[in-house]
Scaffold this motif. Structure first.
Motif, short mmCIF file in Angstrom:
data_model
loop_
_atom_site.label_atom_id
_atom_site.label_comp_id
_atom_site.label_asym_id
_atom_site.label_seq_id
_atom_site.Cartn_x
_atom_site.Cartn_y
_atom_site.Cartn_z
N MET A 1 43.14 45.27 36.88
CA MET A 1 42.46 44.24 37.65
C MET A 1 40.96 44.53 37.74
O MET A 1 40.15 43.67 37.57
N ASP A 2 40.62 45.80 38.03
CA ASP A 2 39.21 46.18 38.11
C ASP A 2 38.52 46.01 36.76
O ASP A 2 37.35 45.64 36.71
N ASP A 3 39.26 46.29 35.66
CA ASP A 3 38.68 46.10 34.33
C ASP A 3 38.32 44.65 34.09
O ASP A 3 37.28 44.35 33.51
N LYS B 1 37.58 42.35 36.40
CA LYS B 1 36.41 42.04 37.23
C LYS B 1 35.12 42.62 36.63
O LYS B 1 34.09 41.97 36.63
N GLN B 2 35.20 43.85 36.11
CA GLN B 2 34.04 44.46 35.47
C GLN B 2 33.64 43.70 34.21
O GLN B 2 32.45 43.51 33.94
N ASN B 3 34.64 43.28 33.45
CA ASN B 3 34.38 42.52 32.23
C ASN B 3 33.72 41.18 32.57
O ASN B 3 32.76 40.76 31.92
N LYS B 4 34.22 40.53 33.62
CA LYS B 4 33.62 39.26 34.05
C LYS B 4 32.17 39.48 34.49
O LYS B 4 31.29 38.69 34.15
N GLU C 1 42.25 35.47 35.30
CA GLU C 1 43.18 36.00 36.29
C GLU C 1 44.07 34.85 36.75
O GLU C 1 43.84 33.69 36.41
#
Length: 195
Positions: free
Chosen positions: A1-3, A5-8, A176
């Motif tokens: 999930m964090d990946d 958000k970081q990618n976005k 997501e």
């Protein structure tokens, strides 16, 4: 999930940097091509009730489209967002100079005391903003989730159309479960139908 958000976040940064490097003349020319295509697009011509947006810094100038729709007797709706409640309401505008104001979110939006609220189920076509898109209809917004929540309230029959510079089209938008897809994307170079 964090990946995800970081990618976005990385995609947003890259897109904004690219848009910042675009000259005003280039932006103006590309916007004109996109708006000309939009007002000639069959779904727009046939629609009676159009949900539009008032542009932000990195979107195309929607004023010509708003005026086209009003001049062609279409019902023009713009959203009013209430960020603390994560809600949106749709209001009909008739006279942009008198009906629009700076809202709580800092965006230009209809003045609820002057404009009539219209239910979501009346929308024929929704023309939507975004920072990045992919050919599958994936859409990346500004990170507030406003338009994802708004799109989730539209009828399934509402055509969801995005307008964007071709340079906003990327190979893959990370999606997501709460993210929404668009049906069609119009750029200055092509028309992309969701695969």
């Amino acid at each position: 999930m964090d990946d995800v958000k970081q990618n976005k976040a990385r995609i947003r940064q890259n897109t904004i940097a690219m848009l910042e490097s675009m000259s005003e003349e280039e932006r103006r020319v590309k916007t004109r091509v996109i708006t000309d295509k939009l007002v000639q697009f069959a779904n727009v011509i046939e629609a009676q009730v159009a949900l539009l947006f008032f542009d932000r810094k990195y979107d195309i100038d929607m004023a010509p489209v708003i005026l086209y729709c009003l001049d062609n007797a279409k019902t023009v709706l713009l959203p009013v967002f209430d960020p603390p409640k994560h809600k949106a309401r749709l209001f009909r505008i008739n006279e942009p100079r008198r009906d629009l104001t700076k809202g709580l979110s800092g965006m230009i939006e209809p003045n609820p005391s002057r404009c009539k609220e219209i239910p979501f189920d009346h929308v024929d076509i929704a023309i939507l903003p975004g920072l990045a898109f992919d050919e599958k209809g994936g859409r990346l917004g500004y990170g507030e989730g406003r338009y994802d929540r708004l799109m989730g309230r539209l009828p399934l029959t509402t055509r969801k159309l995005a307008v964007a510079f071709e340079s906003k089209i990327i190979s893959h938008v990370p999606m997501e479960s709460h993210d929404r897809y668009v049906d069609i994307i119009l750029t200055e170079q092509r028309t992309i139908y969701k695969i």
